[in-house]
Design an enzyme around this catalytic site. Structure first.
Site, PDB file in Angstrom:
ATOM      1  N   HIS A  10      89.549 -18.356 -47.294  1.00  0.00           N
ATOM      2  CA  HIS A  10      88.376 -18.997 -47.907  1.00  0.00           C
ATOM      3  C   HIS A  10      88.695 -20.467 -48.193  1.00  0.00           C
ATOM      4  O   HIS A  10      89.786 -20.779 -48.677  1.00  0.00           O
ATOM      5  CB  HIS A  10      88.018 -18.258 -49.200  1.00  0.00           C
ATOM      6  CG  HIS A  10      86.698 -18.658 -49.765  1.00  0.00           C
ATOM      7  ND1 HIS A  10      86.532 -19.807 -50.494  1.00  0.00           N
ATOM      8  CD2 HIS A  10      85.493 -18.058 -49.697  1.00  0.00           C
ATOM      9  CE1 HIS A  10      85.278 -19.905 -50.874  1.00  0.00           C
ATOM     10  NE2 HIS A  10      84.618 -18.844 -50.396  1.00  0.00           N
ATOM     11  N   GLU A  12      87.885 -22.470 -50.521  1.00  0.00           N
ATOM     12  CA  GLU A  12      88.245 -22.728 -51.919  1.00  0.00           C
ATOM     13  C   GLU A  12      89.714 -22.381 -52.178  1.00  0.00           C
ATOM     14  O   GLU A  12      90.448 -23.143 -52.805  1.00  0.00           O
ATOM     15  CB  GLU A  12      87.335 -21.902 -52.822  1.00  0.00           C
ATOM     16  CG  GLU A  12      87.527 -22.137 -54.283  1.00  0.00           C
ATOM     17  CD  GLU A  12      86.592 -21.286 -55.124  1.00  0.00           C
ATOM     18  OE1 GLU A  12      86.688 -21.415 -56.350  1.00  0.00           O
ATOM     19  OE2 GLU A  12      85.791 -20.496 -54.577  1.00  0.00           O
ATOM     20  N   THR A  54      86.041 -18.473 -57.043  1.00  0.00           N
ATOM     21  CA  THR A  54      84.889 -18.324 -57.938  1.00  0.00           C
ATOM     22  C   THR A  54      84.038 -17.094 -57.636  1.00  0.00           C
ATOM     23  O   THR A  54      83.309 -16.624 -58.504  1.00  0.00           O
ATOM     24  CB  THR A  54      83.984 -19.579 -57.896  1.00  0.00           C
ATOM     25  OG1 THR A  54      83.587 -19.825 -56.554  1.00  0.00           O
ATOM     26  CG2 THR A  54      84.698 -20.778 -58.483  1.00  0.00           C
ATOM     27  N   CYS A  82      82.763 -17.642 -61.276  1.00  0.00           N
ATOM     28  CA  CYS A  82      81.443 -18.143 -61.626  1.00  0.00           C
ATOM     29  C   CYS A  82      80.642 -17.023 -62.291  1.00  0.00           C
ATOM     30  O   CYS A  82      80.519 -15.929 -61.737  1.00  0.00           O
ATOM     31  CB  CYS A  82      80.739 -18.624 -60.361  1.00  0.00           C
ATOM     32  SG  CYS A  82      79.047 -19.135 -60.612  1.00  0.00           S
TER      33      CYS A  82
END
Length: 102
Positions: A10, A12, A54, A82
């Site tokens: 990913h 991120e 997240t 998140c």
């Protein structure tokens, strides 16, 4: 040592790892975290940072936090999930109880 909860490919997670100066490990779930900790005996006395992609599963994050707190006394945990993602995950679970398909 940085432990990152998420998908290794990913963007991120790749970004997190690009800023790590020392060792970093990525795990997809609590079982993988346990295996990483069992197979590397230098974790017990090392300074550990735990963070998450997240969109990581809140359920797996809570399991992972329990594991790390039990095995590593010198750790800092950053809950970077998140909350909107958590809400959507919970809504999907609730919908799945009422629907045949989502």
């Amino acid at each position: 040592i940085v432990l990152i909860a998420g998908d290794e490919k990913h963007p991120e997670v790749c970004g997190f790892r690009s800023h790590c100066k020392g060792r970093s490990f990525v795990f997809a779930n609590a079982d993988e975290l346990s295996k990483i900790l069992e197979n590397n005996d230098y974790f017990a006395n090392a300074e550990i940072i735990l963070l998450a992609q997240t969109t990581f599963s809140v359920k797996e994050w809570k399991k992972s936090e329990k594991i790390i707190k039990k095995l590593c006394t010198n750790q800092k945990t950053f809950d970077t999930i998140c909350r909107a993602t958590q809400d959507r995950q919970q809504e999907a679970i609730e919908l799945s109880k009422e629907c045949d398909r989502i």
